[in-house]
Every structure is written in C-alpha cells, then in structure tokens.
Write a protein that holds these residues in place. Structure first.
Motif, mmCIF file in Angstrom:
data_model
loop_
_atom_site.group_PDB
_atom_site.id
_atom_site.type_symbol
_atom_site.label_atom_id
_atom_site.label_comp_id
_atom_site.label_asym_id
_atom_site.label_seq_id
_atom_site.Cartn_x
_atom_site.Cartn_y
_atom_site.Cartn_z
ATOM 1 N N PHE A 112 0.828 -1.208 0.000
ATOM 2 C CA PHE A 112 0.000 0.000 0.000
ATOM 3 C C PHE A 112 0.863 1.259 0.000
ATOM 4 O O PHE A 112 0.576 2.228 -0.714
ATOM 5 N N HIS A 131 -8.173 7.769 -0.688
ATOM 6 C CA HIS A 131 -6.870 7.501 -0.079
ATOM 7 C C HIS A 131 -6.850 7.924 1.386
ATOM 8 O O HIS A 131 -6.202 7.274 2.217
ATOM 9 N N SER A 134 -8.339 5.131 3.281
ATOM 10 C CA SER A 134 -7.410 4.011 3.427
ATOM 11 C C SER A 134 -6.293 4.322 4.419
ATOM 12 O O SER A 134 -5.880 3.461 5.194
ATOM 13 N N GLY A 137 -7.509 3.833 7.771
ATOM 14 C CA GLY A 137 -7.543 2.401 8.054
ATOM 15 C C GLY A 137 -6.187 1.861 8.447
ATOM 16 O O GLY A 137 -6.063 1.046 9.369
ATOM 17 N N PRO A 154 -9.637 -1.869 4.344
ATOM 18 C CA PRO A 154 -9.820 -0.518 3.791
ATOM 19 C C PRO A 154 -8.711 -0.075 2.838
ATOM 20 O O PRO A 154 -8.875 0.910 2.122
ATOM 21 N N LEU A 155 -7.584 -0.792 2.794
ATOM 22 C CA LEU A 155 -6.499 -0.424 1.878
ATOM 23 C C LEU A 155 -6.775 -0.871 0.445
ATOM 24 O O LEU A 155 -6.141 -0.383 -0.490
ATOM 25 N N SER A 157 -9.206 -0.535 -1.832
ATOM 26 C CA SER A 157 -9.651 0.399 -2.870
ATOM 27 C C SER A 157 -8.522 1.298 -3.329
ATOM 28 O O SER A 157 -8.344 1.535 -4.542
ATOM 29 N N SER A 158 -7.723 1.802 -2.397
ATOM 30 C CA SER A 158 -6.587 2.654 -2.765
ATOM 31 C C SER A 158 -5.548 1.879 -3.563
ATOM 32 O O SER A 158 -4.985 2.393 -4.536
ATOM 33 N N GLN A 159 -5.283 0.648 -3.154
ATOM 34 C CA GLN A 159 -4.299 -0.161 -3.867
ATOM 35 C C GLN A 159 -4.705 -0.343 -5.323
ATOM 36 O O GLN A 159 -3.876 -0.234 -6.234
#
Length: 296
Positions: A112, A131, A134, A137, A154-155, A157-159
């Motif tokens: 991440f 972001h 995330s 999170g 929660p990471l 979606s950003s990843q």
C-alpha cells in the motif's frame, strides 16, 4: 464470518464516501458503523469529503440509524451501549493486549505505501477522499492492539486505484507489479501450511477440581470452550477485585502482563503456565454463555 462483515462495512463506507447528498451519506455511514463499530474512526474522511454546511444533516441521519439498535440494547441488557462496550472489551482489552504483526500484514502495508513513495504528486494523492479513508484504516491498524489481517481491508480500494494508475504511466511497472502480486498470493497460500507447521502447543487449563463450579473469566477464555467449559473474557485489571468478590474465578495465562501487587492482594496461586485466583464464594457458572446482564 468476521471477514464477510468487514467487506460489507467497507462497501457501505466507500459508497457513503462517494455520495454528495448528506442524507444519503449519513444513511450509509450509519449502516457501516452499525456493521462494524470501529468505522466511526473513518468519520474524518467523511467530513472532509463534504462542505461543513452539510455536517448537521449528515450527523442527524447517521445517529438516527443507531436509535433502533440502542433501544434494543437497552431492553436486552439495561445498557444502551452494552454491545459497544462488549466489543471494546473483546477487541481492545482481550485481543488487543497480545496480538502483534505477522508477515502477511507487513507485506500488505508495504504494498500500500510503495505507490505513495514513488509518486511525484503526493499532495494530490493525500487530498483524495478514497486515499484518506485508506490511510485512516492503516493508522487504525498500526495503533490498535488487534492485528487481524481483515482490518487492512480498507487499503484495497486505494491499492487498486494507485497501481492501475502506475501501470498506465509506466509500462515497466506492469511486469514488476504482476510479479509482486504473484509473490503476495503465494505467501497467502503458503501461510496456512506455515501455521500448521508451527502450531503452538495445546494450552493446559486448570482441572475441574481446581476450577470448582464457579463462574470463570480468563485471558484465554476461548481455550475453555474447546473443552466444553463456559468461560468469559477478563475485564481490565482494575475490575479484577470486584469480579472476584462477586464470585468469579480468574485464570490468567499471560503472567507477565499483570502487576505483582494485584496478584498478591488477590491471593493468586501460581502454576507452571497460569495464575489461578479463586473467590471466597462462588457465583454459579452459566449453562450457556450469554452477554446479557440483569436489569438493575
């Protein structure tokens, strides 16, 4: 399952984050916090994603969503916030005291953080609500004692957003990311076999003669269930004396975690792998485990 509820809470939270209407946003955020209480910690990302003038409408709906659950809690236990307090007890005091990082969680965090390090425009990334969500999170995971990998969801979606953007801009990263993804998948697939290979020895619990028929609380309460014995989690140490006075036997396995003064004052008996604190009189052990407490 735990992971299934986390995915449901995450989906509701992310959908709330993308909406403009404060009533719709509050409705979905309220549902996400009811699904997972710790999602209240994502509140800053929600507030930053809308104008301050919309905050009252957002809060009114989000809090309204909690009213039926608070009423149900009150009539079932006598305390409107009982389930929230119980969740904090189990996940902060009970689980959070003893869990640490594992290999998978470390790899997921590195996966991440890497795009933020190599990005030439870090400011725009940090201003993106997805972001921010995330990052909150990640901070929650780092500062929480409970290090279950599901709390890193929660990471995701950003990843997905970060790495898809990196691949479009830099073709050489495509192969590198694919290799990284394969490596992470292989580690995840290998982890169950590793866990079986280094499986810890079975926990030795007190005998029936040592326990008697008293109500039991322990920092390894799950191990009692595996042997058909009803037990509950230990509260904070400050409440031990009251618990013992009320007729509960304490079985404490994490011997270095507790103060010597408390152990001596309560007359703890030391065994090879646990302390046993017995009350003067017994509170009857429940036939079925329940979190319900009697009304005053």
């Amino acid at each position: 399952s735990n992971g299934g509820w986390d995915i449901f809470a995450l989906a509701l939270g992310l959908l709330a984050l993308t909406l403009e209407n404060p009533f719709q946003k509050g409705f979905l955020f309220g549902l996400s916090t009811l699904t997972r209480y710790n999602y209240w910690l994502f509140l800053p990302a929600m507030l930053f994603s809308m104008d301050k003038k919309k905050w009252p409408a957002f809060f009114s709906i989000a809090l309204l969503m909690w009213v039926p659950w608070l009423v149900y809690n009150y009539f079932q236990s006598g305390d409107a916030l009982f389930s929230v307090k119980e969740s904090i007890l189990l996940n902060v005091y009970q689980k959070g005291s003893f869990l640490g990082f594992d290999l998978i969680s470390i790899l997921l965090m590195i996966f991440f953080i890497f795009p933020f390090i190599v990005s030439p425009d870090k400011k725009s990334l940090l201003e993106d609500p997805i972001h921010q969500f995330s990052i909150l999170g990640l901070l929650m995971f780092l500062f929480s004692g409970n290090k279950e990998v599901r709390f890193l969801m929660p990471l995701i979606s950003s990843q997905a957003i970060l790495y898809s953007a990196m691949v479009k801009k830099r073709q050489w990263l495509d192969k590198l990311i694919r290799v990284g993804i394969i490596a992470v998948v292989l580690v995840i697939l290998a982890f169950p076999f590793y866990a079986l290979a280094v499986r810890p020895p079975e926990v030795v619990i007190p005998t029936s003669a040592e326990l008697g028929n008293c109500r039991i609380a322990s920092d390894r309460w799950i191990d009692f269930y595996q042997r058909g014995i009803i037990a509950g989690p230990t509260p904070p140490e400050s409440e031990f004396e009251q618990l013992v006075q009320n007729g509960t036997t304490l079985v404490l396995f994490h011997k270095t975690f507790y103060s010597k003064q408390m152990l001596v004052s309560l007359g703890a008996i030391e065994f090879s792998n646990y302390f046993l604190i017995k009350p003067a009189g017994c509170a009857p052990r429940p036939i079925f485990y329940t979190l319900r407490v009697p009304m005053q």
